[in-house]
Design a protein around this motif. Sequence first.
Motif, PDB file in Angstrom:
ATOM      1  N   GLU A  77       5.811   9.682  -0.848  1.00 43.16           N
ATOM      2  CA  GLU A  77       5.314   9.982   0.494  1.00 43.16           C
ATOM      3  C   GLU A  77       3.803  10.164   0.478  1.00 43.16           C
ATOM      4  O   GLU A  77       3.090   9.666   1.362  1.00 43.16           O
ATOM      5  N   ALA A  78       3.288  10.880  -0.532  1.00 51.88           N
ATOM      6  CA  ALA A  78       1.837  11.079  -0.632  1.00 51.88           C
ATOM      7  C   ALA A  78       1.123   9.751  -0.852  1.00 51.88           C
ATOM      8  O   ALA A  78       0.035   9.519  -0.324  1.00 51.88           O
ATOM      9  N   ALA A  79       1.747   8.861  -1.613  1.00 58.70           N
ATOM     10  CA  ALA A  79       1.134   7.561  -1.895  1.00 58.70           C
ATOM     11  C   ALA A  79       1.060   6.692  -0.642  1.00 58.70           C
ATOM     12  O   ALA A  79       0.149   5.869  -0.506  1.00 58.70           O
ATOM     13  N   ARG A  80       1.999   6.890   0.283  1.00 57.62           N
ATOM     14  CA  ARG A  80       2.044   6.037   1.476  1.00 57.62           C
ATOM     15  C   ARG A  80       0.870   6.292   2.426  1.00 57.62           C
ATOM     16  O   ARG A  80       0.545   5.448   3.266  1.00 57.62           O
ATOM     17  N   SER A  81       0.237   7.440   2.310  1.00 56.83           N
ATOM     18  CA  SER A  81      -0.882   7.741   3.213  1.00 56.83           C
ATOM     19  C   SER A  81      -2.182   7.076   2.772  1.00 56.83           C
ATOM     20  O   SER A  81      -3.129   6.970   3.553  1.00 56.83           O
ATOM     21  N   CYS A  82      -2.225   6.598   1.519  1.00 59.04           N
ATOM     22  CA  CYS A  82      -3.474   6.037   1.001  1.00 59.04           C
ATOM     23  C   CYS A  82      -3.790   4.632   1.515  1.00 59.04           C
ATOM     24  O   CYS A  82      -4.955   4.340   1.813  1.00 59.04           O
ATOM     25  N   PRO A  83      -2.791   3.714   1.632  1.00 60.10           N
ATOM     26  CA  PRO A  83      -3.133   2.350   2.058  1.00 60.10           C
ATOM     27  C   PRO A  83      -3.881   2.273   3.382  1.00 60.10           C
ATOM     28  O   PRO A  83      -4.800   1.459   3.534  1.00 60.10           O
ATOM     29  N   THR A  84      -3.496   3.092   4.364  1.00 56.83           N
ATOM     30  CA  THR A  84      -4.187   3.063   5.655  1.00 56.83           C
ATOM     31  C   THR A  84      -5.657   3.418   5.493  1.00 56.83           C
ATOM     32  O   THR A  84      -6.546   2.764   6.065  1.00 56.83           O
ATOM     33  N   ASP A  85      -5.931   4.453   4.710  1.00 62.45           N
ATOM     34  CA  ASP A  85      -7.321   4.848   4.478  1.00 62.45           C
ATOM     35  C   ASP A  85      -8.088   3.761   3.731  1.00 62.45           C
ATOM     36  O   ASP A  85      -9.260   3.523   4.011  1.00 62.45           O
ATOM     37  N   PHE A  86      -7.419   3.096   2.791  1.00 70.91           N
ATOM     38  CA  PHE A  86      -8.079   2.002   2.079  1.00 70.91           C
ATOM     39  C   PHE A  86      -8.397   0.845   3.033  1.00 70.91           C
ATOM     40  O   PHE A  86      -9.471   0.243   2.947  1.00 70.91           O
ATOM     41  N   ARG A  87      -7.474   0.547   3.940  1.00 74.74           N
ATOM     42  CA  ARG A  87      -7.718  -0.548   4.886  1.00 74.74           C
ATOM     43  C   ARG A  87      -8.914  -0.252   5.787  1.00 74.74           C
ATOM     44  O   ARG A  87      -9.675  -1.159   6.153  1.00 74.74           O
ATOM     45  N   ASN A  88      -9.074   1.011   6.143  1.00 78.72           N
ATOM     46  CA  ASN A  88     -10.212   1.384   6.988  1.00 78.72           C
ATOM     47  C   ASN A  88     -11.549   1.190   6.274  1.00 78.72           C
ATOM     48  O   ASN A  88     -12.602   1.162   6.916  1.00 78.72           O
ATOM     49  N   LEU A  89     -11.473   1.086   4.941  1.00 81.80           N
ATOM     50  CA  LEU A  89     -12.695   0.914   4.148  1.00 81.80           C
ATOM     51  C   LEU A  89     -12.666  -0.393   3.353  1.00 81.80           C
ATOM     52  O   LEU A  89     -13.372  -0.523   2.343  1.00 81.80           O
ATOM     53  N   GLN A  90     -11.873  -1.349   3.796  1.00 83.90           N
ATOM     54  CA  GLN A  90     -11.632  -2.539   2.984  1.00 83.90           C
ATOM     55  C   GLN A  90     -12.900  -3.339   2.688  1.00 83.90           C
ATOM     56  O   GLN A  90     -12.973  -4.040   1.667  1.00 83.90           O
ATOM     57  N   ASP A  91     -13.881  -3.258   3.555  1.00 82.93           N
ATOM     58  CA  ASP A  91     -15.121  -3.985   3.307  1.00 82.93           C
ATOM     59  C   ASP A  91     -16.093  -3.199   2.423  1.00 82.93           C
ATOM     60  O   ASP A  91     -17.122  -3.737   2.003  1.00 82.93           O
ATOM     61  N   LEU A  92     -15.771  -1.943   2.141  1.00 83.55           N
ATOM     62  CA  LEU A  92     -16.689  -1.080   1.398  1.00 83.55           C
ATOM     63  C   LEU A  92     -16.124  -0.612   0.060  1.00 83.55           C
ATOM     64  O   LEU A  92     -16.883  -0.190  -0.818  1.00 83.55           O
ATOM     65  N   VAL A  93     -14.802  -0.644  -0.076  1.00 80.47           N
ATOM     66  CA  VAL A  93     -14.156  -0.258  -1.336  1.00 80.47           C
ATOM     67  C   VAL A  93     -13.475  -1.500  -1.910  1.00 80.47           C
ATOM     68  O   VAL A  93     -12.560  -2.046  -1.296  1.00 80.47           O
ATOM     69  N   SER A  94     -13.934  -1.950  -3.061  1.00 75.68           N
ATOM     70  CA  SER A  94     -13.398  -3.175  -3.656  1.00 75.68           C
ATOM     71  C   SER A  94     -11.960  -2.971  -4.117  1.00 75.68           C
ATOM     72  O   SER A  94     -11.484  -1.835  -4.281  1.00 75.68           O
ATOM     73  N   GLU A  95     -11.279  -4.074  -4.338  1.00 76.19           N
ATOM     74  CA  GLU A  95      -9.904  -4.004  -4.841  1.00 76.19           C
ATOM     75  C   GLU A  95      -9.869  -3.324  -6.206  1.00 76.19           C
ATOM     76  O   GLU A  95      -8.957  -2.544  -6.495  1.00 76.19           O
ATOM     77  N   GLU A  96     -10.865  -3.593  -7.037  1.00 76.40           N
ATOM     78  CA  GLU A  96     -10.922  -2.955  -8.346  1.00 76.40           C
ATOM     79  C   GLU A  96     -11.132  -1.450  -8.206  1.00 76.40           C
ATOM     80  O   GLU A  96     -10.471  -0.654  -8.882  1.00 76.40           O
ATOM     81  N   ASP A  97     -12.023  -1.027  -7.319  1.00 80.03           N
ATOM     82  CA  ASP A  97     -12.226   0.407  -7.100  1.00 80.03           C
ATOM     83  C   ASP A  97     -10.966   1.065  -6.544  1.00 80.03           C
ATOM     84  O   ASP A  97     -10.668   2.226  -6.868  1.00 80.03           O
ATOM     85  N   ARG A  98     -10.234   0.337  -5.697  1.00 76.59           N
ATOM     86  CA  ARG A  98      -8.977   0.882  -5.171  1.00 76.59           C
ATOM     87  C   ARG A  98      -8.017   1.192  -6.324  1.00 76.59           C
ATOM     88  O   ARG A  98      -7.413   2.280  -6.373  1.00 76.59           O
TER      89      ARG A  98
END
Length: 237
Positions: free
Chosen positions: A177-198
């Motif tokens: 459940e805790a892990a499910r909240s992270c993808p949305t936040d990553f998508r909001n920063l998709q142009d600023l946080v690289s896939e490797e940094d994710r």
Amino acid sequence: MAQAQSVYAATLDTVQAEAKAVDRHWLRGVRREAYAAFLLASHTLTERAQSYTVVRVTAENPSSLSQLSAELRIAETSLRGTYLITALEGGAEVEAISFRVMRATLAFGKLHERGAALDQAWANLVDLSESSGEAAVRQHASSLITSLAGLAVAVLDHYPNRAVRLPTPDMPASVAEAARSCPTDFRNLQDLVSEEDRRLLLEIQYRGVVRARSEYENTRLELDTAREEFTTALRGA
């Protein structure tokens, strides 16, 4: 005549003995130089691996992680080269000990290289949350930090030592459940946080920072022990 032959034979024996002594002394010097070069290569690699300092990444000041990796590859090549000479010159016992030194040195370097990447990824995210010129970016970055912290807490509740390599299909519900909240936040920063940094940011929450892992402590101990054994063997050589 017999006396002359006897003197000649004695002189020849003396010269040969002196030549052998010089050869032994020369060979001993060559070996010691090879051993010293090997230990220096080991220490150079580990010191360089530990030297990375996180930076604030900008267009004018990019991350130096690629430079660290390039320098470590050069140091690894030097270590392997000096190991081959040491193994050839030192015999079976020295070869076995020097191999353990090389293996632990390489592993230690890789761990620190990974740790540097993790540290830099986290520093990049914190910088977004504090220094971005856009309020929305700061908000999304702060939200991601909160989500990642929640994931870390959930993981530690079930795996205090983080001994399990996560994520796994059968994770406890609270961790999933805790892990499910992270993808949305990553998508909001998709142009600023690289896939490797994710991947790196999630790894920190699942496995902790490198220096806190048992793998790191075990590798550090193996390296210290191997170096001590190597030095002890050389003193007796």
